[in-house]
Design an enzyme around this catalytic site. Structure first.
Site, PDB file in Angstrom:
ATOM      1  N   ARG A   3       0.832  -1.123  -0.072  1.00 26.52           N
ATOM      2  CA  ARG A   3      -0.246   0.014  -0.123  1.00 26.52           C
ATOM      3  C   ARG A   3       0.784   1.121   0.054  1.00 26.52           C
ATOM      4  O   ARG A   3       2.196   1.310   0.709  1.00 26.52           O
ATOM      5  CB  ARG A   3      -1.042  -0.083   1.329  1.00 26.52           C
ATOM      6  CG  ARG A   3      -2.051  -0.764   1.256  1.00 26.52           C
ATOM      7  CD  ARG A   3      -3.261  -0.555   0.270  1.00 26.52           C
ATOM      8  NE  ARG A   3      -4.326  -1.587   0.140  1.00 26.52           N
ATOM      9  CZ  ARG A   3      -4.562  -2.438  -0.461  1.00 26.52           C
ATOM     10  NH1 ARG A   3      -3.445  -2.824  -1.314  1.00 26.52           N
ATOM     11  NH2 ARG A   3      -5.653  -3.340  -0.542  1.00 26.52           N
ATOM     12  N   GLU A  51      -4.377   6.843  -4.571  1.00 27.98           N
ATOM     13  CA  GLU A  51      -4.832   6.425  -6.156  1.00 27.98           C
ATOM     14  C   GLU A  51      -6.073   6.879  -6.350  1.00 27.98           C
ATOM     15  O   GLU A  51      -6.971   6.892  -5.234  1.00 27.98           O
ATOM     16  CB  GLU A  51      -4.672   4.899  -5.914  1.00 27.98           C
ATOM     17  CG  GLU A  51      -3.258   4.270  -5.854  1.00 27.98           C
ATOM     18  CD  GLU A  51      -3.313   2.706  -5.565  1.00 27.98           C
ATOM     19  OE1 GLU A  51      -4.323   2.137  -6.146  1.00 27.98           O
ATOM     20  OE2 GLU A  51      -2.393   2.292  -5.355  1.00 27.98           O
ATOM     21  N   HIS A 106      -1.084  -0.017 -10.433  1.00 28.99           N
ATOM     22  CA  HIS A 106      -2.041  -0.985  -9.375  1.00 28.99           C
ATOM     23  C   HIS A 106      -2.251  -2.172 -10.395  1.00 28.99           C
ATOM     24  O   HIS A 106      -3.413  -2.445 -10.117  1.00 28.99           O
ATOM     25  CB  HIS A 106      -3.074  -0.377  -8.616  1.00 28.99           C
ATOM     26  CG  HIS A 106      -3.161  -1.149  -7.238  1.00 28.99           C
ATOM     27  ND1 HIS A 106      -3.626  -0.411  -6.157  1.00 28.99           N
ATOM     28  CD2 HIS A 106      -2.973  -2.345  -6.858  1.00 28.99           C
ATOM     29  CE1 HIS A 106      -3.730  -1.523  -5.099  1.00 28.99           C
ATOM     30  NE2 HIS A 106      -3.312  -2.662  -5.787  1.00 28.99           N
TER      31      HIS A 106
END
Length: 337
Positions: free
Chosen positions: A250, A279, A297
């Site tokens: 993360r 994000e 991602h």
């Protein structure tokens, strides 16, 4: 009253498996809204929500379809009095306030194991790309400059480098085995020494010690309050000059500002990132370093892993209905059993 399964988002890959696990036509209740407020109004109205579970399955993340599972959403679910289980379709579950769920008597499961291979291979790609400057080289080719600006003095071979793994869970252990094949020397740090670690995987008893040992530091810890900026200025400066950080966990696990400062003064040679603090926003300063390997991602963006995730989330629901307990209860809740 018969049990119902409410799906937030769309079940994409595991339709046949779902039919095998459930009498799907009777138990399935598709549901998904774009606004948390609208969700709350509809749930409180009682329209088709007399169910016992909430399944956050599908490729659309919960924060896109109804917002994060925060106090507002969880309280709305709890008010219904019938929701007993949230099956999250993913390994990381920071989108869900699990402590609020526990207070309201709602259990939460995730999908550990289903994402191990995909996330580990993503991390391995970033390790290799950063060491060998492959992302930079591809940019050069696409821009028609064919290796202009690249120099072998900036690149290192993978073989013989030391890979430090922060968090030797399923993903970290899978990466360790992949990297060992080169071979890379593999060291790791976790809260506890892992009984599953092979003999060649060396335990380091502190995070700072892991940083000092690593040519490449790869992060594999969940995002919790205590892991925000777990890798900060002190840890980054403990790393060797010219070392690399890879993050597929993360974005907030790393202090982004400290990381960028280390790129600017050359203490870090590059970073390989698949995750970012906010994000889909990506700090444009990261794009100023062509040697960085940056992905949007992509860790589990393949049909095989996403099918495994959906099946595991659905299996947790089936097990809860059948046995009263899913197998993948999140650690915060297992500790309360």
């Amino acid at each position: 009253m018969s049990s119902r399964i409410m799906i937030c988002g769309n079940l994409v890959w595991a339709h046949e498996e779902a039919k095998q696990l459930f009498d799907w036509s009777r138990r399935y209740c598709p549901y998904g809204f774009s606004r948390s407020r609208r969700f709350s109004r509809r749930t409180k109205s009682g329209r088709k929500v007399c169910m016992e579970l909430w399944a956050s399955t599908g490729t659309t993340p919960p924060q896109i379809s109804i917002g994060v599972f925060d106090t507002e959403i969880i309280d709305a679910l709890a008010e219904m009095g019938t929701v007993k289980w949230i099956a999250h379709n993913g390994a990381g579950y920071d989108q869900i306030d699990v402590f609020r769920c526990a207070e309201k008597g709602i259990s939460v499961s995730n999908t550990p194991g289903a994402v191990d291979d995909a996330t580990a291979t993503t991390a391995l790609y970033l390790v290799i790309s950063c060491l060998r400057n492959y992302a930079w080289a591809e940019q050069s080719l696409r821009q028609g400059t064919f290796k202009s600006g690249l120099h072998p003095g900036r690149a290192r071979d993978v073989t013989g480098r030391t890979l430090g793994i922060l968090g030797l869970g399923g993903i970290g252990l899978r990466l360790a085995n992949l990297a060992h094949a080169f071979p890379m020397r593999v060291v790791y740090h976790s809260r506890n020494k892992s009984a599953d670690a092979p003999e060649w995987c060396e335990y380091v008893d502190s995070l700072e010690g892991l940083c000092r040992e690593s040519d490449v530091l790869s992060l594999h810890v969940p995002l919790r309050e205590e892991t925000v900026h777990l890798v900060g200025e002190k840890e980054i400066r403990a790393m060797k000059k010219g070392s690399i950080i890879v993050n597929t966990a993360r974005g907030k696990v790393v202090d982004e500002e400290a990381m960028i400062r280390a790129l600017e003064d050359g203490h870090l040679s590059s970073v390989g990132l698949d995750v970012y603090p906010n994000e889909p926003f990506v700090n444009p300063r990261l794009l100023e370093f062509p040697q960085n390997a940056l992905l949007p991602h992509m860790g589990t963006e393949n049909q095989d892993s996403q099918r495994h995730m959906e099946v595991r989330a659905l299996t947790n629901l089936r097990d809860f209905l059948r046995d009263g307990q899913g197998k993948d209860l999140v650690p915060e809740m297992r500790s309360k059993l």
